[in-house]
Structures are given as C-alpha cells and as structure tokens.
Design an enzyme around this catalytic site. Structure first.
Site, PDB file in Angstrom:
ATOM      1  N   GLY A  34       0.244  -1.504  -0.110  1.00  0.00           N
ATOM      2  CA  GLY A  34      -0.124  -0.152   0.115  1.00  0.00           C
ATOM      3  C   GLY A  34       0.962   1.456   0.799  1.00  0.00           C
ATOM      4  O   GLY A  34       0.295   2.627   0.054  1.00  0.00           O
TER       5      GLY A  34
ATOM      6  N   ILE B 110       6.116   2.635  -2.642  1.00  0.00           N
ATOM      7  CA  ILE B 110       7.197   2.004  -3.518  1.00  0.00           C
ATOM      8  C   ILE B 110       7.033   0.163  -3.766  1.00  0.00           C
ATOM      9  O   ILE B 110       6.447  -0.166  -5.139  1.00  0.00           O
ATOM     10  CB  ILE B 110       8.568   1.455  -2.675  1.00  0.00           C
ATOM     11  CG1 ILE B 110       9.343   2.754  -2.551  1.00  0.00           C
ATOM     12  CG2 ILE B 110       9.360   0.983  -2.855  1.00  0.00           C
ATOM     13  CD1 ILE B 110       9.908   4.154  -3.985  1.00  0.00           C
TER      14      ILE B 110
ATOM     15  N   ASP C 100      -0.528  -5.797   2.735  1.00  0.00           N
ATOM     16  CA  ASP C 100      -0.196  -4.967   3.493  1.00  0.00           C
ATOM     17  C   ASP C 100      -1.045  -4.277   5.408  1.00  0.00           C
ATOM     18  O   ASP C 100      -2.087  -5.082   4.608  1.00  0.00           O
ATOM     19  CB  ASP C 100      -0.671  -3.079   3.103  1.00  0.00           C
ATOM     20  CG  ASP C 100      -0.216  -1.988   3.050  1.00  0.00           C
ATOM     21  OD1 ASP C 100       0.866  -1.784   2.639  1.00  0.00           O
ATOM     22  OD2 ASP C 100      -0.558  -1.533   4.658  1.00  0.00           O
TER      23      ASP C 100
ATOM     24  N   ALA D 182       8.749  -4.207   1.436  1.00  0.00           N
ATOM     25  CA  ALA D 182       8.698  -3.159   1.179  1.00  0.00           C
ATOM     26  C   ALA D 182       8.179  -2.573   2.581  1.00  0.00           C
ATOM     27  O   ALA D 182       8.240  -0.681   2.816  1.00  0.00           O
ATOM     28  CB  ALA D 182       7.493  -2.239  -0.070  1.00  0.00           C
TER      29      ALA D 182
ATOM     30  N   ILE E  26      13.489  -3.922   0.252  1.00  0.00           N
ATOM     31  CA  ILE E  26      13.668  -2.093   0.245  1.00  0.00           C
ATOM     32  C   ILE E  26      14.544  -1.656   1.186  1.00  0.00           C
ATOM     33  O   ILE E  26      14.500  -1.162   2.466  1.00  0.00           O
ATOM     34  CB  ILE E  26      12.581  -1.870   0.330  1.00  0.00           C
ATOM     35  CG1 ILE E  26      11.607  -2.357  -0.950  1.00  0.00           C
ATOM     36  CG2 ILE E  26      13.261  -0.141  -0.627  1.00  0.00           C
ATOM     37  CD1 ILE E  26      12.030  -2.192  -2.218  1.00  0.00           C
ATOM     38  N   SER E  27      15.413  -0.988   0.837  1.00  0.00           N
ATOM     39  CA  SER E  27      16.697  -0.272   2.279  1.00  0.00           C
ATOM     40  C   SER E  27      17.258   1.289   1.760  1.00  0.00           C
ATOM     41  O   SER E  27      15.863   1.558   1.473  1.00  0.00           O
ATOM     42  CB  SER E  27      18.012  -1.036   2.624  1.00  0.00           C
ATOM     43  OG  SER E  27      18.232  -0.710   3.979  1.00  0.00           O
TER      44      SER E  27
ATOM     45  N   LYS F  13      19.406   6.407   4.555  1.00  0.00           N
ATOM     46  CA  LYS F  13      19.653   6.566   5.831  1.00  0.00           C
ATOM     47  C   LYS F  13      19.921   5.225   7.379  1.00  0.00           C
ATOM     48  O   LYS F  13      20.174   5.861   7.836  1.00  0.00           O
ATOM     49  CB  LYS F  13      18.441   7.027   6.805  1.00  0.00           C
ATOM     50  CG  LYS F  13      17.660   8.217   5.589  1.00  0.00           C
ATOM     51  CD  LYS F  13      16.368   8.384   6.565  1.00  0.00           C
ATOM     52  CE  LYS F  13      15.789   9.794   5.726  1.00  0.00           C
ATOM     53  NZ  LYS F  13      15.794   9.447   4.188  1.00  0.00           N
TER      54      LYS F  13
ATOM     55  N   VAL G 130       8.785  15.558   0.774  1.00  0.00           N
ATOM     56  CA  VAL G 130       8.787  16.447   1.290  1.00  0.00           C
ATOM     57  C   VAL G 130       7.649  17.345   0.422  1.00  0.00           C
ATOM     58  O   VAL G 130       7.188  18.585   0.363  1.00  0.00           O
ATOM     59  CB  VAL G 130      10.187  17.393   1.440  1.00  0.00           C
ATOM     60  CG1 VAL G 130      11.162  16.951   2.418  1.00  0.00           C
ATOM     61  CG2 VAL G 130      10.667  17.405  -0.095  1.00  0.00           C
TER      62      VAL G 130
ATOM     63  N   THR H 184      13.692  22.371   6.772  1.00  0.00           N
ATOM     64  CA  THR H 184      14.628  22.299   8.635  1.00  0.00           C
ATOM     65  C   THR H 184      15.952  23.080   8.391  1.00  0.00           C
ATOM     66  O   THR H 184      16.163  23.994   9.136  1.00  0.00           O
ATOM     67  CB  THR H 184      14.835  20.633   8.154  1.00  0.00           C
ATOM     68  OG1 THR H 184      16.073  20.669   7.106  1.00  0.00           O
ATOM     69  CG2 THR H 184      13.602  19.694   8.569  1.00  0.00           C
TER      70      THR H 184
END
Length: 627
Positions: A291, A294, A314, A362, A404-405, A408, A453, A470
């Site tokens: 859902g 990706i 999902d 994902a 899926i990484s 970050k 964003v 930010t």
C-alpha cells in the site's frame, strides 16, 4: 526589432487609452461636483495636462506599459491604485505650492482620482473580462511550441487534425539555426530559445509546449527558470521522454503540465525491461508494504510484466482495497492480503499456501522523527518483520528475497535508519543458511511518495504558505518512484545472494532550491507570494545522507546506475539473533529507554542523542534530545 516595434505600438496604445480614461474621469468628476455643490469653476487645461502627465508617468514607473492586456490580474490593479495614488498626492503638492488648494479644487481632485482608478482599471481588465465572461469559454488558446523536430511535427499534425484541442499555434522555436525562417504546417519557425524568451516578453501567450523529449533536464530547468522569471503565470507543458510514452503516435494527449520530476536534473535511467520481465514472468510474487508508494509501484510494474500470481500484502486494509480495485477489471491474478509482517503464524500460512517464489519486502516504518519517539515500533516492523520473513523464506524455499533499504542506514543518526541497517544485516546473515538469495537495495528519497517533502510543500503552497524547511543547506538524494522501482527490480534480477546494492542517485538536491522550483511551478514567486521559513533540523535528521558506510567500498555492476557495496558482517548470525531477541524482550517488558544502546551493539556506526524528559510549565512529559 519587430518585437520591439510591437512593444512600442502596444505601449502607445495603453498610454492613449489611459489618457482618455483619465480625461473622461476629469470631465465626469466636474459634472458630478457641479450637480452636487453648484461648482461653477472651469477646468484648467494646464492643471488637467499636468494631472494626466503625472498619472501616465507614475503608471509607467510601475511598469504598467509592460503588462499583458489579457493577463491583467488583481496584482496589476493594485499597481494601478498605487501609481494613481502617488500621482494624486504629487498633484496635491502642486496645488498647494501654486496656491490653488481650495476646498473645491481638492474635492474635484478627490473625485477625479477615484474615477481615474475606476476607468483605468476597467480599461485594463476589459480584454480579460471579454475573453473569460462574454466570449465562448472554448475559445482557442494562443500557444507556441519549442521544438521543430519529429515530436514537434507530430504534435502540430495532431493539433491541425483535431480542432477539439482548441490550440492556435502562432509561432515555433528551435535551436537548430538551419530551420530558422522556415515554416512547419504553415506556422513560422522564428528562432532559438533566446528569441522565444524575447517573443514571450512582448506577446500575449496562453501556453508554451516544450516538444523536445530528449532535452536534458538541466537545460529544461534553465529554460523554465527564464520563463518563470519573465511570466510566472504562463502555463508550460512538456512532452515526456519517449521511454515514458506508449507505442501510440506522439500527440497532444501525451503532453502534460511540467512537474518537479522534469527539472530535478537527473536523466531517465536505462532499464533492461526484457531481463526484468524474464526474471518474474509466470512466477508468484509477494510484495509486502504494497500500500505504500514503493510497494504500490512494484505491484504495478509486476502486473505489467506477466507475473503468474501477484500477492499484495499490507496491514492497511484501505490501501489493500484500493489496490484490488485498481486491478479488478484487468487480467492480473492479484491476491489482496491484509496482514502484519510480524505475525509469524499468519505469514507462515501465507507462504505455505501461496508458495511465493520472489518476495519484495517494502513493509517498513520510514518516518524519521516519529520513529525517534516510538523506537519500539521501528524495531518491531523494520527488524522483527524482516527477521520473521527471512526465517520463513528459508523454511519455505523461497527463491529470492529483495529488501528495500535506505540511504539512512548508512552511519545512522536515527532509529529508523539504524533498524533498516539491522534489516540489511539480517539478510546478510540468512543468505548462507538456505537456498534463498537475500538481496538488499539501498537508495534515497523518491519524489511524490507519502513521506516525501514534495506533497508537503505542495499542500503548504496551496494553503498560501509558508513553506517550511529544516535548514537552508540541507540536501537529499532524489529519484522518481518508477525509476527507483525498476532499478530495484533490475538489481534484484542481477543479485546472486548476499549483496547490498546501492542505486546511483545522481547529485544531491538542496531542499531550498526544490522548494523554490515548486513555488515557481505554481506560478508564484518565492519569498514574495509564498514565504519560506527555516524551522531547524528535527530529531535524528542529518544535513545530508550517505549511500555507503565510511568503511565500505563499492564495485561496479553490469548496470551503470547500480553499484555493489563491499559489505562485511558486523555481527555473526547467533549474536544477531541474540540481540534481536533482547530488543524484543525489552519491548515486551516496557523497557524502551535502553533500546538505542542495544541497537548500537549491532550497528557500531549508529550515533544518537539521548532522549530526556524535561520539566516545562510544571509538567514532565516533554521529550527533548540532548548530546
């Protein structure tokens, strides 16, 4: 030279029209004053000439003779008020100095001033009112085309053939100087992009069509910036790159409004669709987190690649319903499935019943600041969920598991990134234990996703601002959702097991620049129509993201945008399972204060700020992060 002459003629037309409007306002004002108060004075020809001259002068200083007639808006009407107000104040000074400032003359001036605003404003907006209200709303839009190549030719043929597009192409521009002076379908090719900018400066146009699918994005961005600086409200449409089009001939239907994807500065990736198709065709494919942005795109791509069965899983039943509805009229064998990936018994039944051969994992919590406040949830979904699926893949002989990484996960400063790094470690650890090939694919932000964003900025712009950022120097990597998914599938196809692939994200984008471009795409001016505010980095956020750990290297692969990180296992399998069990035990016992320290045992590069409860207004419930 011709455009300058056209501009001069238009300026003289407006000067004459404004002079007549102010002259009419003066006579009507004198008549009104005579009717009300018995004013018997005669209009001074000299005073009238001075007042009209001052009014025209200040209208000129406010650039009112450079404004397009048909695009006069509230902003231009406000400029007229400002110009005529200054003219009236200046004329009042003249009356005082010349000793003519009696009550009748000032009253006449006041009425004339108000009448002048009314008549000049009505004259300026008359064409727009006529076009939008009194004329048929289906009037042809005046447009120009940038691009006289094959695509431009096909678009011109489509416009000439189908009148329902309501487009009147009055000029074509192209950078090929050999075409200048020629015509295409009866429309003159007037020059290059510089001539186009000059043409737009002095000509009323409703729409610009950029019909060069191969135009590099940096050039498109440059052209768009020049156009938006000149005419912020001009509608610009673009013909996407050919790899995004169907096999149908190019036409007006393929044109769409320009978006942030078009000017991001990254060229479309070359994808070997035949190889991807052969890797999934006829197979049963399970997508967790189907859902999400990706996951949903993986479902769509798999549906177009003739998979045998497609399982869309999902925890959000509404998203699963929407996926089912999207494909209910097609011939895709779609199995909607509502489940939580940490429910080991249910996931085991699913793998036993449906026997998926490929899993794209994902499902994850991705919101950085939110997971700083709820680290236990990030651990349960991102770590436990991946661990559950990895063990079940080995039990049920799944062929391939693709995680899926995220960027970050590199030198993480937040719980979300650290838990995704542990998920990578889970894949590395299980790859040697069974026949399943475990692969992780690491990439940065995607445009248009729910956590991006971009939709946040768009909502802020539509609400009148401010757009909140930010930090003025913060940068992020971006790619489009379809591009990211196809590269993930390409990496999954080439993976032999035990790899962490890194997608080439191009150059990082400054978020401030992206915000300004989005504001301009909405026909507005940054820091004028829409303010921009800086609110400071949120807990766990970095100034920029990395795609490799400091100690990692990278190897090239057969695809120029897919690289293989040279990873080593930071912990062995037994230690990994022990720490994961300890984390889950702490969560079960309600001990969330030490979770970050336990995470660091698995991810030594993880750095974080300790959350502390401080007292504010007599209450001890506000968390802040301190070094």
């Amino acid at each position: 030279m011709a455009t300058l002459k056209g501009y001069s003629r238009r300026a003289l037309f407006f000067i004459a029209g404004d002079a007549v409007a102010i002259l009419l306002a003066s006579f009507i004002s004198a008549f009104i004053l005579t009717s009300i108060s018995g004013y018997s004075g005669e209009l001074s020809l000299l005073n009238l000439l001075i007042y009209i001259t001052l009014s025209l002068l200040f209208l000129g200083l406010f650039k009112m003779y450079r404004v397009s007639w048909r695009f006069t808006s509230l902003r231009e009407l406000l400029m007229i008020v400002n110009a005529l107000t200054i003219a009236a104040v200046t004329f009042t000074g003249y009356l005082i100095i010349s000793g003519q400032a009696n009550s009748m003359e000032l009253s006449l001036l006041a009425i004339t001033y108000l009448q002048s605003i009314l008549y000049v404003g009505a004259f300026r907006i008359s064409k727009r009112v006529n076009l939008e209200i009194f004329q048929n709303q289906n009037h042809e839009k005046r447009a120009i085309v940038f691009g006289a190549g094959n695509a431009g030719d096909q678009i011109m043929r489509d416009i000439k053939r189908h009148k329902h597009w309501n487009l009147n192409i009055i000029a074509i521009f192209d950078d090929d100087e050999h075409l200048h002076g020629l015509s295409m379908h009866g429309v003159p090719i007037k020059g290059d992009r510089n001539k186009m900018i000059q043409f737009l400066r002095y000509t009323d146009i409703d729409e610009l069509i950029i019909a060069i699918p191969s135009l590099p994005k940096q050039e498109l961005k440059s052209v768009l910036n020049r156009i938006k600086d000149l005419k912020p409200n001009l509608k610009v449409k673009v013909l996407p790159s050919f790899h995004l089009l169907s096999d149908d001939p190019v036409g007006v239907k393929n044109i769409r409004e320009i978006s942030i994807d078009d000017i991001l500065g990254r060229e479309p990736a070359k994808i070997d669709m035949d190889t991807i198709r052969s890797s999934v065709e006829g197979k049963t494919v399970l997508i967790t987190g189907a859902g999400g942005s990706i996951g949903r795109e993986i479902v769509r791509q798999c549906a177009s690649l003739n998979v045998g069965k497609l399982i869309a899983l999902d925890i959000d039943e509404t998203e699963v319903f929407h996926i089912q509805k999207e494909f209910q009229d097609g011939d895709v064998n779609l199995v909607p499935y509502v489940a939580n990936v940490i429910d080991e018994q249910k996931m085991s039944r699913l793998l036993e019943t449906e026997k998926p051969e490929i899993i794209f994992h994902a499902a994850a919590y991705k919101h950085v600041p939110m997971m700083e406040d709820f680290p236990e949830e990030a651990i349960k979904v991102n770590v436990q969920g991946t661990d559950v699926l990895a063990r079940l893949c080995c039990m049920h002989d799944v062929e391939k598991f693709v995680l899926i990484s995220t960027d970050k996960a590199v030198n993480p400063t937040n719980v979300m990134g650290a838990t995704k790094r542990i998920a990578e470690e889970v894949c590395l650890a299980h790859n040697d234990l069974c026949i399943t090939k475990f692969i992780a694919v690491r990439f940065g932000n995607v445009l248009g996703s729910r956590g991006s964003v971009v939709p946040i900025f768009i909502d802020q712009i539509r609400n009148g601002g401010p757009v909140t950022i930010t930090h003025p120097e913060v940068k992020r990597y971006f790619m489009t959702i379809p591009e990211a998914v196809l590269l993930v599938m390409q990496a999954g196809e080439m993976g032999k097991g035990g790899e962490v692939f890194v997608l080439d994200m191009g150059e990082p984008v400054k978020i401030l620049d992206m915000a300004k471009q989005l504001i301009q795409l909405h026909g507005l001016v940054p820091d004028k129509d829409i303010p921009i505010e800086f609110i400071g980095l949120r807990p766990g956020e970095k100034m920029f993201e990395e795609l490799l750990k400091a100690e990692e290297g990278v190897e090239d692969t057969s695809h120029e945008l897919i690289h293989k990180a040279i990873c080593r296992k930071d912990v062995n399998t037994d230690e990994l399972e022990m720490v994961i069990s300890q984390l889950l035990e702490n969560i079960e016992n309600g001990d969330t204060e030490t979770l970050r320290n336990h995470i660091k045992k698995i991810v030594p590069t993880y750095s974080f700020k300790e959350p502390q409860t401080i007292t504010k207004n007599g209450q001890k419930s506000v968390k802040e992060y301190v070094d």
